[in-house]
Design an enzyme around this catalytic site. Sequence first.
Site, PDB file in Angstrom:
ATOM      1  N   ASP A  45       0.836  -1.204   0.000  1.00 10.13           N
ATOM      2  CA  ASP A  45       0.000   0.000   0.000  1.00 10.13           C
ATOM      3  C   ASP A  45       0.871   1.254   0.000  1.00 10.13           C
ATOM      4  O   ASP A  45       1.700   1.449   0.892  1.00 10.13           O
ATOM      5  CB  ASP A  45      -0.917  -0.015   1.230  1.00 10.13           C
ATOM      6  CG  ASP A  45      -2.072   0.978   1.106  1.00 10.13           C
ATOM      7  OD1 ASP A  45      -1.845   2.113   0.651  1.00 10.13           O
ATOM      8  OD2 ASP A  45      -3.200   0.610   1.469  1.00 10.13           O
ATOM      9  N   SER A  85      -7.286   4.090  -1.195  1.00 10.93           N
ATOM     10  CA  SER A  85      -6.999   2.657  -1.121  1.00 10.93           C
ATOM     11  C   SER A  85      -8.237   1.804  -1.330  1.00 10.93           C
ATOM     12  O   SER A  85      -8.123   0.658  -1.767  1.00 10.93           O
ATOM     13  CB  SER A  85      -6.374   2.310   0.238  1.00 10.93           C
ATOM     14  OG  SER A  85      -5.063   2.807   0.305  1.00 10.93           O
ATOM     15  N   THR A 138      -7.922  -1.897   2.297  1.00 13.01           N
ATOM     16  CA  THR A 138      -7.413  -2.900   1.346  1.00 13.01           C
ATOM     17  C   THR A 138      -7.971  -4.300   1.621  1.00 13.01           C
ATOM     18  O   THR A 138      -8.611  -4.889   0.743  1.00 13.01           O
ATOM     19  CB  THR A 138      -5.869  -2.897   1.322  1.00 13.01           C
ATOM     20  OG1 THR A 138      -5.414  -1.550   1.196  1.00 13.01           O
ATOM     21  CG2 THR A 138      -5.335  -3.746   0.186  1.00 13.01           C
ATOM     22  N   GLU A 262      -0.844  -7.937   2.395  1.00 11.92           N
ATOM     23  CA  GLU A 262      -0.639  -6.493   2.255  1.00 11.92           C
ATOM     24  C   GLU A 262       0.434  -5.953   3.200  1.00 11.92           C
ATOM     25  O   GLU A 262       0.382  -6.193   4.409  1.00 11.92           O
ATOM     26  CB  GLU A 262      -1.942  -5.728   2.541  1.00 11.92           C
ATOM     27  CG  GLU A 262      -1.777  -4.222   2.270  1.00 11.92           C
ATOM     28  CD  GLU A 262      -2.893  -3.351   2.849  1.00 11.92           C
ATOM     29  OE1 GLU A 262      -3.585  -3.802   3.774  1.00 11.92           O
ATOM     30  OE2 GLU A 262      -3.044  -2.214   2.378  1.00 11.92           O
ATOM     31  N   ASP A 267       2.144   2.741   3.332  1.00 15.84           N
ATOM     32  CA  ASP A 267       1.296   3.897   3.034  1.00 15.84           C
ATOM     33  C   ASP A 267       1.233   4.877   4.199  1.00 15.84           C
ATOM     34  O   ASP A 267       1.323   6.098   4.010  1.00 15.84           O
ATOM     35  CB  ASP A 267      -0.108   3.387   2.696  1.00 15.84           C
ATOM     36  CG  ASP A 267      -1.147   4.496   2.616  1.00 15.84           C
ATOM     37  OD1 ASP A 267      -1.076   5.301   1.682  1.00 15.84           O
ATOM     38  OD2 ASP A 267      -2.035   4.542   3.492  1.00 15.84           O
ATOM     39  N   HIS A 271       2.119   8.810   4.250  1.00 16.27           N
ATOM     40  CA  HIS A 271       1.261   9.912   4.705  1.00 16.27           C
ATOM     41  C   HIS A 271       1.991  10.779   5.717  1.00 16.27           C
ATOM     42  O   HIS A 271       1.841  11.996   5.733  1.00 16.27           O
ATOM     43  CB  HIS A 271      -0.019   9.372   5.349  1.00 16.27           C
ATOM     44  CG  HIS A 271      -1.044   8.898   4.361  1.00 16.27           C
ATOM     45  ND1 HIS A 271      -1.771   9.759   3.586  1.00 16.27           N
ATOM     46  CD2 HIS A 271      -1.457   7.652   4.027  1.00 16.27           C
ATOM     47  CE1 HIS A 271      -2.609   9.063   2.817  1.00 16.27           C
ATOM     48  NE2 HIS A 271      -2.423   7.773   3.060  1.00 16.27           N
ATOM     49  N   ASP A 309      -1.493  -0.179  -4.575  1.00 19.76           N
ATOM     50  CA  ASP A 309      -2.794   0.408  -4.892  1.00 19.76           C
ATOM     51  C   ASP A 309      -2.632   1.830  -5.459  1.00 19.76           C
ATOM     52  O   ASP A 309      -3.442   2.305  -6.222  1.00 19.76           O
ATOM     53  CB  ASP A 309      -3.722   0.383  -3.680  1.00 19.76           C
ATOM     54  CG  ASP A 309      -3.061   0.860  -2.388  1.00 19.76           C
ATOM     55  OD1 ASP A 309      -1.851   1.199  -2.410  1.00 19.76           O
ATOM     56  OD2 ASP A 309      -3.746   0.887  -1.354  1.00 19.76           O
ATOM     57  N   HIS A 310      -1.523   2.485  -5.054  1.00 19.05           N
ATOM     58  CA  HIS A 310      -1.223   3.854  -5.488  1.00 19.05           C
ATOM     59  C   HIS A 310       0.086   4.241  -4.833  1.00 19.05           C
ATOM     60  O   HIS A 310       0.595   3.508  -3.977  1.00 19.05           O
ATOM     61  CB  HIS A 310      -2.316   4.835  -5.027  1.00 19.05           C
ATOM     62  CG  HIS A 310      -2.592   4.710  -3.553  1.00 19.05           C
ATOM     63  ND1 HIS A 310      -1.719   5.178  -2.601  1.00 19.05           N
ATOM     64  CD2 HIS A 310      -3.594   4.086  -2.878  1.00 19.05           C
ATOM     65  CE1 HIS A 310      -2.183   4.877  -1.401  1.00 19.05           C
ATOM     66  NE2 HIS A 310      -3.317   4.210  -1.535  1.00 19.05           N
ATOM     67  N   HIS A 411      -2.057  10.988  -1.416  1.00 19.84           N
ATOM     68  CA  HIS A 411      -1.671  10.053  -2.481  1.00 19.84           C
ATOM     69  C   HIS A 411      -1.319  10.810  -3.754  1.00 19.84           C
ATOM     70  O   HIS A 411      -1.686  11.974  -3.897  1.00 19.84           O
ATOM     71  CB  HIS A 411      -2.827   9.098  -2.797  1.00 19.84           C
ATOM     72  CG  HIS A 411      -3.227   8.237  -1.643  1.00 19.84           C
ATOM     73  ND1 HIS A 411      -4.351   7.447  -1.667  1.00 19.84           N
ATOM     74  CD2 HIS A 411      -2.658   8.034  -0.432  1.00 19.84           C
ATOM     75  CE1 HIS A 411      -4.459   6.798  -0.518  1.00 19.84           C
ATOM     76  NE2 HIS A 411      -3.450   7.149   0.252  1.00 19.84           N
TER      77      HIS A 411
END
Length: 452
Positions: A45, A85, A138, A262, A267, A271, A309-310, A411
Amino acid sequence: MRRLRSPHLALVLACAACASLASDSSTEHAPERAAPRNVVLMIADGFGPASAALGRAVRGAPLALDGILVGSITTHASDSLVTDSAAAATALASGIKTYNGAVGVDASGAPVTNVLAEAEERGLATGLVVTCRITHATPACFSASVAGRDDEPEIARQQIERGIDLLLGGGRSMYEPVERGGQREDGLDLLERARVLGYSVFEDGSLLGEIDALPALGLFASSHLAYDVDRDPAVEPSLVEMTRAALALLARDEDGFFLMIEGSRIDHAGHANDAAAHAHDVLAFDEAVAAVLDFARARGDTLVISTADHETGGLSLGAEVGGVSYYEWDPARLARASASSEAVWSEIESGADPTSSIRARAPLDDATDEELAPVLATLEVDGGGRARAFQNALSRLVSDKARIGWTTHGHTAVDVGLYAFGPGAERFRGQHDNTDVARLVSEMLGLELDAR
Ligand SMILES: [Mg+2]
Ligand SMILES: [Zn+2]
């Protein structure tokens, strides 16, 4: 674990027959027709192209992922070029574009099926292994359908009824009622419900090795598991430890399995613009990839896919700091880090001397007093904003010293890497959309997703 015969077994047999024909005739055998028995879909993620380069440099050696890079994917949602996500995981799980925040529902809000649910339906064993709350966006998109990702109590309620054979991660609070220290306000005790459904339930991470039968539910923290750089191995298992346990358990099913793994908190570190936490979670994810590849190489019947996912944070290696454009960056600093900015904050909250803690753990042993001043100044901020202000300032200084850039605390829309190994891996080569991942997996396992 239902015991239906699955059509993909027939495909495997057909291919074996074709292969033997090919050995004594000129019949052309297209290797991409080989069907995998097992599929492991790994999602890092918030892992963008720079995350791979960052992890490799911090480790000082190639990633396991490097050896199986085949392409990249676009990640946009139905309502935005920058996905969240939930929309992205719905694309990866169900093969459809939907709106940001949507969990297993299409753009009109109608529930859609997904590759895990269909694999379960066809008799394959199924599993989810994550480092976040198991109800987070997710894993939710592989186990529930709700209009908005924040409805985690409902996601928990649905996911324990789906017949998923193995769930490992954090997020116990979404399974337990308020009266028992959880966050459920409906009084439901889903740990008890899981036991009624036949699950062995584990709440203690040190007992991971004792899971010896399916179905099993292991929720090893009330919320997310720790960043890997902060993790106490006596308390919480690593992603690779959970991965190895999951592979051993799921591989017992004669019909094959589908497993989603995952690296959830890559992620979160993005952030937070916390380069050290990001790097260490990337490396923890890559260790899990290495374990899955060992498993797949030894068997030959397992398709391994890894993607993201990004991208998160707009991470860049090399940055302009104080008006100077540096043609360098410093991975060794991140390798030496022994805590996230969040953990340094907790240490200081518990009474540690701020300057020593920052210098030793971040690490910022070489920072001047002048450089540390803006970080220490946040300790004078009043009220609830202090924690965030401190962590942001510390992450900023670490990134500046390492010459790492970030463009956002959110993101971005850059394409993310697509990695594949095993039977059918060739079909992932090149540039794809995120929805292609679900469509290809579904096709190779002989599943049927909702047409869109
Ligand atoms: Mg996630
Ligand atoms: Zn995110």
